[in-house]
Motif scaffolding. Structure first.
Motif, PDB file in Angstrom:
ATOM      1  N   VAL A  82      71.273 -34.452  -1.691  1.00 43.27           N
ATOM      2  CA  VAL A  82      70.350 -33.921  -0.857  1.00 43.27           C
ATOM      3  C   VAL A  82      70.543 -32.387  -0.845  1.00 43.27           C
ATOM      4  CG1 VAL A  82      69.485 -33.698   1.588  1.00 43.27           C
ATOM      5  CG2 VAL A  82      70.040 -35.765   0.869  1.00 43.27           C
ATOM      6  N   TYR A  83      69.509 -31.488  -0.743  1.00 43.35           N
ATOM      7  CA  TYR A  83      69.760 -29.969  -0.559  1.00 43.35           C
ATOM      8  C   TYR A  83      68.811 -29.691   0.693  1.00 43.35           C
ATOM      9  CZ  TYR A  83      68.706 -25.159  -1.810  1.00 43.35           C
ATOM     10  OH  TYR A  83      68.413 -23.858  -1.846  1.00 43.35           O
ATOM     11  N   GLY A  84      69.401 -28.507   1.328  1.00 41.73           N
ATOM     12  CA  GLY A  84      68.915 -27.769   2.461  1.00 41.73           C
ATOM     13  C   GLY A  84      69.220 -26.494   2.527  1.00 41.73           C
ATOM     14  N   ILE A  85      68.679 -25.701   3.533  1.00 41.36           N
ATOM     15  CA  ILE A  85      69.080 -24.171   3.496  1.00 41.36           C
ATOM     16  C   ILE A  85      69.290 -24.274   5.275  1.00 41.36           C
ATOM     17  CG2 ILE A  85      68.243 -21.858   3.572  1.00 41.36           C
ATOM     18  CD1 ILE A  85      66.855 -22.739   1.059  1.00 41.36           C
TER      19      ILE A  85
ATOM     20  N   GLY B 192      85.014 -10.140   6.861  1.00 35.85           N
ATOM     21  CA  GLY B 192      84.805 -10.001   8.171  1.00 35.85           C
ATOM     22  C   GLY B 192      83.624  -9.986   8.772  1.00 35.85           C
ATOM     23  N   HIS B 193      82.467 -10.162   7.935  1.00 33.00           N
ATOM     24  CA  HIS B 193      81.311 -10.371   8.729  1.00 33.00           C
ATOM     25  C   HIS B 193      81.156 -11.839   9.517  1.00 33.00           C
ATOM     26  CE1 HIS B 193      79.213  -7.069   6.480  1.00 33.00           C
ATOM     27  NE2 HIS B 193      80.098  -7.514   5.538  1.00 33.00           N
ATOM     28  N   ARG B 194      80.347 -11.966  10.560  1.00 27.26           N
ATOM     29  CA  ARG B 194      80.350 -12.893  11.501  1.00 27.26           C
ATOM     30  C   ARG B 194      79.172 -13.686  11.359  1.00 27.26           C
ATOM     31  NH1 ARG B 194      83.844 -12.617  16.302  1.00 27.26           N
ATOM     32  NH2 ARG B 194      85.415 -11.229  15.900  1.00 27.26           N
ATOM     33  N   VAL B 195      78.125 -13.106  10.684  1.00 21.67           N
ATOM     34  CA  VAL B 195      76.707 -14.035  10.520  1.00 21.67           C
ATOM     35  C   VAL B 195      76.403 -13.985   9.099  1.00 21.67           C
ATOM     36  CG1 VAL B 195      74.214 -14.112  11.265  1.00 21.67           C
ATOM     37  CG2 VAL B 195      76.350 -13.180  12.769  1.00 21.67           C
ATOM     38  N   ALA B 196      75.817 -15.080   8.589  1.00 20.17           N
ATOM     39  CA  ALA B 196      75.290 -15.310   7.573  1.00 20.17           C
ATOM     40  C   ALA B 196      73.975 -16.193   7.591  1.00 20.17           C
ATOM     41  CB  ALA B 196      76.316 -16.268   6.415  1.00 20.17           C
ATOM     42  N   ARG B 197      72.897 -15.836   6.913  1.00 20.73           N
ATOM     43  CA  ARG B 197      71.702 -16.378   7.157  1.00 20.73           C
ATOM     44  C   ARG B 197      71.096 -17.105   5.764  1.00 20.73           C
ATOM     45  NH1 ARG B 197      69.731 -12.123  11.516  1.00 20.73           N
ATOM     46  NH2 ARG B 197      70.819 -13.195  13.382  1.00 20.73           N
ATOM     47  N   GLU B 198      70.110 -18.049   5.843  1.00 24.96           N
ATOM     48  CA  GLU B 198      69.602 -18.571   4.546  1.00 24.96           C
ATOM     49  C   GLU B 198      70.777 -19.148   3.628  1.00 24.96           C
ATOM     50  OE1 GLU B 198      66.205 -19.340   4.514  1.00 24.96           O
ATOM     51  OE2 GLU B 198      66.246 -18.555   6.567  1.00 24.96           O
ATOM     52  N   VAL B 199      71.457 -20.058   4.273  1.00 25.49           N
ATOM     53  CA  VAL B 199      72.620 -20.481   3.587  1.00 25.49           C
ATOM     54  C   VAL B 199      72.454 -21.782   2.834  1.00 25.49           C
ATOM     55  CG1 VAL B 199      75.197 -21.038   3.513  1.00 25.49           C
ATOM     56  CG2 VAL B 199      74.390 -19.256   5.016  1.00 25.49           C
ATOM     57  N   PRO B 200      72.394 -21.877   1.574  1.00 22.73           N
ATOM     58  CA  PRO B 200      72.151 -23.454   1.009  1.00 22.73           C
ATOM     59  C   PRO B 200      73.283 -24.415   1.090  1.00 22.73           C
ATOM     60  CG  PRO B 200      71.604 -21.746  -0.595  1.00 22.73           C
ATOM     61  CD  PRO B 200      72.303 -20.969   0.571  1.00 22.73           C
ATOM     62  N   VAL B 201      73.007 -25.550   1.421  1.00 25.71           N
ATOM     63  CA  VAL B 201      74.165 -26.500   1.531  1.00 25.71           C
ATOM     64  C   VAL B 201      73.520 -28.040   0.426  1.00 25.71           C
ATOM     65  CG1 VAL B 201      75.346 -26.151   3.483  1.00 25.71           C
ATOM     66  CG2 VAL B 201      73.221 -27.525   3.666  1.00 25.71           C
ATOM     67  N   PHE B 202      74.293 -28.532   0.018  1.00 21.27           N
ATOM     68  CA  PHE B 202      73.881 -29.811  -0.847  1.00 21.27           C
ATOM     69  C   PHE B 202      75.293 -30.740  -0.908  1.00 21.27           C
ATOM     70  CE2 PHE B 202      76.020 -26.717  -3.502  1.00 21.27           C
ATOM     71  CZ  PHE B 202      77.060 -27.156  -4.208  1.00 21.27           C
ATOM     72  N   GLY B 203      74.612 -32.165  -1.237  1.00 20.33           N
ATOM     73  CA  GLY B 203      75.730 -33.035  -1.391  1.00 20.33           C
ATOM     74  C   GLY B 203      74.989 -34.594  -1.209  1.00 20.33           C
TER      75      GLY B 203
ATOM     76  N   VAL C  48      70.134 -30.296  12.659  1.00 20.51           N
ATOM     77  CA  VAL C  48      71.268 -29.503  12.676  1.00 20.51           C
ATOM     78  C   VAL C  48      72.453 -30.507  12.290  1.00 20.51           C
ATOM     79  CG1 VAL C  48      72.925 -28.305  14.088  1.00 20.51           C
ATOM     80  CG2 VAL C  48      70.499 -27.625  14.439  1.00 20.51           C
ATOM     81  N   GLY C  49      72.667 -31.490  12.461  1.00 25.17           N
ATOM     82  CA  GLY C  49      73.606 -32.616  12.490  1.00 25.17           C
ATOM     83  C   GLY C  49      73.646 -32.917  10.922  1.00 25.17           C
ATOM     84  N   LEU C  50      72.606 -33.036  10.141  1.00 24.81           N
ATOM     85  CA  LEU C  50      72.490 -33.267   8.917  1.00 24.81           C
ATOM     86  C   LEU C  50      73.008 -32.028   8.014  1.00 24.81           C
ATOM     87  CD1 LEU C  50      72.041 -35.241   6.704  1.00 24.81           C
ATOM     88  CD2 LEU C  50      69.581 -34.466   6.712  1.00 24.81           C
ATOM     89  N   TYR C  51      72.716 -30.739   8.483  1.00 21.22           N
ATOM     90  CA  TYR C  51      73.164 -29.778   7.920  1.00 21.22           C
ATOM     91  C   TYR C  51      74.891 -29.583   8.061  1.00 21.22           C
ATOM     92  CZ  TYR C  51      68.573 -27.350   7.346  1.00 21.22           C
ATOM     93  OH  TYR C  51      67.385 -26.944   7.008  1.00 21.22           O
ATOM     94  N   ALA C  52      75.262 -29.896   9.166  1.00 17.84           N
ATOM     95  CA  ALA C  52      76.498 -29.745   9.592  1.00 17.84           C
ATOM     96  C   ALA C  52      77.449 -30.919   8.645  1.00 17.84           C
ATOM     97  CB  ALA C  52      77.056 -29.907  10.890  1.00 17.84           C
ATOM     98  N   GLU C  53      76.827 -31.968   8.485  1.00 17.73           N
ATOM     99  CA  GLU C  53      77.479 -33.100   7.747  1.00 17.73           C
ATOM    100  C   GLU C  53      77.578 -32.808   6.369  1.00 17.73           C
ATOM    101  OE1 GLU C  53      79.649 -36.598   7.009  1.00 17.73           O
ATOM    102  OE2 GLU C  53      79.209 -35.493   8.898  1.00 17.73           O
ATOM    103  N   MET C  54      76.742 -31.996   5.762  1.00 16.77           N
ATOM    104  CA  MET C  54      76.603 -31.581   4.451  1.00 16.77           C
ATOM    105  C   MET C  54      77.612 -30.389   3.918  1.00 16.77           C
ATOM    106  SD  MET C  54      72.311 -31.874   3.799  1.00 16.77           S
ATOM    107  CE  MET C  54      72.743 -31.214   2.212  1.00 16.77           C
ATOM    108  N   PHE C  55      77.837 -29.210   5.083  1.00 15.46           N
ATOM    109  CA  PHE C  55      78.567 -28.607   5.115  1.00 15.46           C
ATOM    110  C   PHE C  55      80.067 -28.879   5.064  1.00 15.46           C
ATOM    111  CE2 PHE C  55      81.328 -25.048   6.910  1.00 15.46           C
ATOM    112  CZ  PHE C  55      80.722 -23.873   6.354  1.00 15.46           C
TER     113      PHE C  55
END
Length: 367
Positions: free
Chosen positions: A177-180, A157-168, A219-226
């Motif tokens: 590629v890896y990012g946070i 039920g939490h609505r916010v998360a921070r410092e979240v890794p993504v990769f792909g 932001v777009g690159l983060y979103a694409e990886m997510f």
């Protein structure tokens, strides 16, 4: 709870925007000439150095790249090369001339202040926990656990998360590629996820459009990886092959203890990096894709919001830009510096005095 490790495996993807931290309204005029910004055909001396000793990918990022690599490249590809390869910059310096390629004390101070703002944001919702890592499998397991922390938080039920890794491997480029991500916001009623990227500024004024464009690209690159994780396009085999991990090797004691402390009900006694990865890849597919993002600009000293920049993700535009960048990493084209309308960036570049791109474009203007 947020995980971290003693070796600080953030891969320099600090999300601190050094370019936006200067007051662009006080820029000095630069005597910069440009005769067009066509892609360089390996005519620069620095490109000859690269072609002789291997592609940028082979020389600097043999296993994987980080999001910051592409963001810096978007800002100025020539500057990125000089950061990765100081010897390429020194090719332009006459013998006997003393040159410093160290960042200025002011630039370092600005970055530290920006880091403090980011840390304060993180501590609002989570406390970093040190987990000892021994192997590279341990280090990547910590990254995967950080993603699972976000998943479990949203599930509760939490609505916010921070410092979240993504990769792909964005857009099937073949590059891992890896990012946070600074912040993800989840709406459980609508089942939507949005990105918020935090940028700190020394100035109390909003940034220029070129700055906003760079941040939108990030932001777009983060979103694409997510979204690739949500779509199930990132596989166990992909991770194993690119990172050269032995996924069935048991994790070290420190990681094992932490997993059991955080998951009292788990039945497994021994976990591998592959176990954590499999769980994350499966759980991520329960989300929906990101379609919107926001960049927030905050004044470093007062920590007050300067402005926000909402954006809708343009996948096709992002694809075109990203794949053009990949050509440089593969050594398929030469290095390109800034265009004339962005020459103000050079005022803040430590490599401007002996930048080959600037010298070549100035020479071209005389013919």
């Amino acid at each position: 709870m947020f995980e971290t490790d003693k070796t600080q495996h953030k891969d320099n993807d600090s999300n601190i925007d050094e370019w936006s931290d200067a007051d662009e309204d006080e820029l000095a005029k630069i005597d910069f000439f440009d005769n067009g910004c066509e892609l360089s055909k390996f005519s620069l001396e620095c490109d000859k150095l690269l072609s002789a000793e291997g592609t940028p990918l082979q020389r600097y990022r043999p296993k994987y790249l980080i999001v910051s690599d592409f963001v810096q490249q978007y800002w100025c590809e020539q500057q990125l090369l000089y950061r990765l390869s100081p010897e390429a910059y020194l090719l332009n310096v006459s013998p006997g001339v003393d040159v410093s390629i160290e960042e200025s004390a002011e630039s370092k101070e600005v970055k530290e202040r920006g880091s403090d703002v980011h840390l304060a944001r993180e501590l609002e919702i989570q406390v970093p926990v040190e987990v000892e890592v021994i192997t590279k499998e341990d280090a990547w397991a910590v990254k995967f656990l950080n993603i699972q922390t976000m998943i479990l938080a949203f599930t509760k039920g939490h609505r916010v998360a921070r410092e979240v890794p993504v990769f792909g491997v964005p857009f099937g480029s073949g590059f891992f590629v890896y990012g946070i991500i600074d912040e993800l916001q989840y709406n459980p009623d609508l089942h939507t996820v949005e990105i918020l990227e935090l940028k700190t500024r020394k100035s109390c004024y909003p940034p220029r459009k070129s700055q906003q464009d760079k941040d939108a690209f990030q932001v777009g690159l983060y979103a694409e990886m997510f979204n690739d994780l949500v779509r199930g396009m990132v596989t166990r085999e992909m991770v194993e092959n690119h990172l050269k991990l032995t996924l069935d090797t048991p994790l070290s004691g420190g990681i094992q203890r932490h997993i059991h402390q955080q998951n009292k009900k788990v039945k497994m006694k021994i976990f591998t990096c592959g176990d954590i990865l499999d769980m994350v890849l499966s759980q991520m597919q329960s989300f929906t894709c990101i379609t919107k993002g926001t960049v927030e600009y905050v004044h470093q000293e007062s920590r007050k919001q300067i402005s926000t920049f909402p954006m809708t993700l343009d996948q096709e535009k992002l694809r075109s830009l990203f794949l053009k960048q990949c050509e440089w990493w593969r050594g398929e084209r030469g290095t390109v510096g800034v265009d004339v309308e962005d020459c103000w960036k050079c005022s803040y570049c430590q490599f401007a005095p002996f930048c080959e791109w600037r010298a070549v474009k100035a020479a071209e203007s005389k013919h």
